[in-house]
Design a protein around this motif. Structure first.
Motif, PDB file in Angstrom:
ATOM      1  N   UNK A  84       0.841  -1.199   0.000  1.00  0.00           N
ATOM      2  CA  UNK A  84       0.000   0.000   0.000  1.00  0.00           C
ATOM      3  C   UNK A  84       0.876   1.248   0.000  1.00  0.00           C
ATOM      4  N   UNK A  85       0.489   2.230  -0.802  1.00  0.00           N
ATOM      5  CA  UNK A  85       1.283   3.441  -0.945  1.00  0.00           C
ATOM      6  C   UNK A  85       2.266   3.392  -2.103  1.00  0.00           C
ATOM      7  N   UNK A  86       2.389   2.250  -2.763  1.00  0.00           N
ATOM      8  CA  UNK A  86       3.359   2.105  -3.865  1.00  0.00           C
ATOM      9  C   UNK A  86       2.675   1.544  -5.108  1.00  0.00           C
ATOM     10  N   UNK A  87       3.245   1.883  -6.266  1.00  0.00           N
ATOM     11  CA  UNK A  87       2.768   1.342  -7.527  1.00  0.00           C
ATOM     12  C   UNK A  87       1.294   1.623  -7.737  1.00  0.00           C
ATOM     13  N   UNK A  88       0.543   0.590  -8.134  1.00  0.00           N
ATOM     14  CA  UNK A  88      -0.877   0.763  -8.403  1.00  0.00           C
ATOM     15  C   UNK A  88      -1.758   0.272  -7.250  1.00  0.00           C
ATOM     16  N   UNK A  89      -1.124   0.017  -6.095  1.00  0.00           N
ATOM     17  CA  UNK A  89      -1.926  -0.312  -4.911  1.00  0.00           C
ATOM     18  C   UNK A  89      -2.601   0.944  -4.369  1.00  0.00           C
ATOM     19  N   UNK A  90      -3.515   0.754  -3.422  1.00  0.00           N
ATOM     20  CA  UNK A  90      -4.208   1.902  -2.835  1.00  0.00           C
ATOM     21  C   UNK A  90      -3.221   2.876  -2.204  1.00  0.00           C
ATOM     22  N   UNK A  91      -3.595   4.171  -2.218  1.00  0.00           N
ATOM     23  CA  UNK A  91      -2.727   5.224  -1.691  1.00  0.00           C
ATOM     24  C   UNK A  91      -3.457   6.011  -0.604  1.00  0.00           C
ATOM     25  N   UNK A  92      -3.831   5.376   0.500  1.00  0.00           N
ATOM     26  CA  UNK A  92      -4.515   6.139   1.559  1.00  0.00           C
ATOM     27  C   UNK A  92      -3.619   7.261   2.076  1.00  0.00           C
ATOM     28  N   UNK A  93      -4.209   8.407   2.353  1.00  0.00           N
ATOM     29  CA  UNK A  93      -3.423   9.570   2.761  1.00  0.00           C
ATOM     30  C   UNK A  93      -3.147   9.603   4.250  1.00  0.00           C
ATOM     31  N   UNK A  94      -4.019   9.011   5.061  1.00  0.00           N
ATOM     32  CA  UNK A  94      -3.832   9.038   6.512  1.00  0.00           C
ATOM     33  C   UNK A  94      -2.621   8.192   6.907  1.00  0.00           C
ATOM     34  N   UNK A  95      -1.751   8.753   7.735  1.00  0.00           N
ATOM     35  CA  UNK A  95      -0.581   8.001   8.183  1.00  0.00           C
ATOM     36  C   UNK A  95      -0.982   6.789   9.025  1.00  0.00           C
ATOM     37  N   UNK A 107      15.012  -3.311   2.051  1.00  0.00           N
ATOM     38  CA  UNK A 107      14.741  -1.990   2.603  1.00  0.00           C
ATOM     39  C   UNK A 107      13.428  -2.023   3.392  1.00  0.00           C
ATOM     40  N   UNK A 108      12.428  -1.161   3.065  1.00  0.00           N
ATOM     41  CA  UNK A 108      11.177  -1.207   3.820  1.00  0.00           C
ATOM     42  C   UNK A 108      10.505  -2.566   3.697  1.00  0.00           C
ATOM     43  N   UNK A 109      10.628  -3.181   2.530  1.00  0.00           N
ATOM     44  CA  UNK A 109      10.101  -4.537   2.390  1.00  0.00           C
ATOM     45  C   UNK A 109      10.767  -5.493   3.356  1.00  0.00           C
ATOM     46  N   UNK A 110      12.061  -5.274   3.616  1.00  0.00           N
ATOM     47  CA  UNK A 110      12.777  -6.081   4.590  1.00  0.00           C
ATOM     48  C   UNK A 110      12.258  -5.859   6.000  1.00  0.00           C
ATOM     49  N   UNK A 111      11.961  -4.615   6.346  1.00  0.00           N
ATOM     50  CA  UNK A 111      11.410  -4.324   7.672  1.00  0.00           C
ATOM     51  C   UNK A 111      10.082  -5.039   7.875  1.00  0.00           C
ATOM     52  N   UNK A 112       9.213  -4.964   6.868  1.00  0.00           N
ATOM     53  CA  UNK A 112       7.921  -5.645   6.966  1.00  0.00           C
ATOM     54  C   UNK A 112       8.121  -7.155   7.046  1.00  0.00           C
ATOM     55  N   UNK A 113       9.110  -7.670   6.297  1.00  0.00           N
ATOM     56  CA  UNK A 113       9.383  -9.116   6.333  1.00  0.00           C
ATOM     57  C   UNK A 113       9.849  -9.548   7.723  1.00  0.00           C
ATOM     58  N   UNK A 114      10.754  -8.780   8.340  1.00  0.00           N
ATOM     59  CA  UNK A 114      11.180  -9.079   9.719  1.00  0.00           C
ATOM     60  C   UNK A 114       9.959  -9.143  10.643  1.00  0.00           C
ATOM     61  N   UNK A 142      -1.072  11.525  -4.211  1.00  0.00           N
ATOM     62  CA  UNK A 142      -0.998  10.766  -2.968  1.00  0.00           C
ATOM     63  C   UNK A 142       0.141   9.779  -2.885  1.00  0.00           C
ATOM     64  N   UNK A 143       0.844   9.530  -3.997  1.00  0.00           N
ATOM     65  CA  UNK A 143       1.871   8.487  -3.997  1.00  0.00           C
ATOM     66  C   UNK A 143       3.054   8.844  -3.099  1.00  0.00           C
ATOM     67  N   UNK A 144       3.530  10.060  -3.174  1.00  0.00           N
ATOM     68  CA  UNK A 144       4.688  10.444  -2.367  1.00  0.00           C
ATOM     69  C   UNK A 144       4.345  10.434  -0.883  1.00  0.00           C
ATOM     70  N   UNK A 145       3.163  10.920  -0.524  1.00  0.00           N
ATOM     71  CA  UNK A 145       2.743  10.884   0.877  1.00  0.00           C
ATOM     72  C   UNK A 145       2.629   9.452   1.374  1.00  0.00           C
ATOM     73  N   UNK A 146       2.117   8.572   0.531  1.00  0.00           N
ATOM     74  CA  UNK A 146       2.022   7.167   0.921  1.00  0.00           C
ATOM     75  C   UNK A 146       3.379   6.577   1.240  1.00  0.00           C
TER      76      UNK A 146
END
Length: 242
Positions: A16-27, A57-64, A149-153
């Protein structure tokens, strides 16, 4: 994906927040609990109850974090240039806590200055000249980040880091392969060494000489070979396919 599809079902995810996935604005939509649950839902939707999980990178953090919270679902964990979440610390994390200003800085000159520097500068970019991103590659990244919304995501991953990481104070019980570019400009090599303190299973750390933070671009053949070796050890492909 081409390398491993002969023996595995390989799935690459736009979180979420990347590519063509949803880009919710709320943190709040980017809490680490939500991001980890996304992975669980995807694995189960594809018809599996466990997987070999790979992240950079962030994918690694989520994987951990996924391996910490759902140990029964991770046959093997492979992380590239991302320390165990308990070790995450970086001064630029504080900059991204500011509202709107980071988006403004990154979007100057249609995103080109900051993004081009990230991938091509001598300090933070891909290390091997022959592996640099093409103009078409860079344009694809620019296009994706320029969507509303992509950069904020993308930045909201950083904005949740301090509230979510206390949840990571646990050990990983899956076998772990950690691959690390020797010239990583974002994380110190000592952080890679310290990860073994949080592993309650087989842990292998490979430092790839001359590679940058983008080690899969710098040394794809070496990275693939090390992953193959790790996947074929002990618990193998049969348990994955179950």
């Amino acid at each position: 994906m081409r390398e491993f599809k002969s023996e595995f079902r390989v799935v690459a995810v736009d979180m979420r927040g990347y590519g063509e996935s949803d880009l919710p604005l709320s943190s709040d939509s980017y809490s680490f609990d939500s991001l980890v649950t996304d992975v669980k839902d995807i694995v189960e939707y594809l018809g599996y109850n466990r997987c070999c999980l790979v992240g950079h990178d962030w994918g690694g953090t989520i994987a951990w974090l996924f391996a910490i919270h759902y140990p029964e679902m991770v046959t093997k964990l492979i992380v590239l240039n991302s320390p165990h979440p308990s070790l995450l610390k970086s001064s630029h994390f504080f900059f991204y806590q500011l509202p709107r200003f980071p988006e403004l800085m990154f979007s100057i000159n249609d995103f080109k200055v900051a993004l081009k520097a990230l991938f091509t500068s001598r300090s933070t970019g891909i290390g091997r000249k022959g592996r640099l991103l093409t103009a078409e590659d860079l344009e694809a990244y620019l296009y994706a980040l320029s969507q509303p919304g992509a950069l904020t995501g993308a930045l909201n991953y950083y904005r949740n880091v301090f509230s979510s990481l206390p949840l990571s104070q646990n050990h990983v019980r899956s076998p772990v392969l950690l691959l690390w570019g020797e010239r990583d400009a974002f994380f110190e090599q000592e952080m890679a060494e310290a990860c073994r303190l949080y592993i309650r299973n087989h842990f292998r750390l490979n430092i790839i000489s001359g590679a940058s933070h983008w080690l899969q671009q710098d040394q794809p053949d070496i990275v693939n070979t090390l992953i193959w070796t790790f996947l074929k050890e002990g618990e193998g492909r049969k348990s994955y396919r179950n």
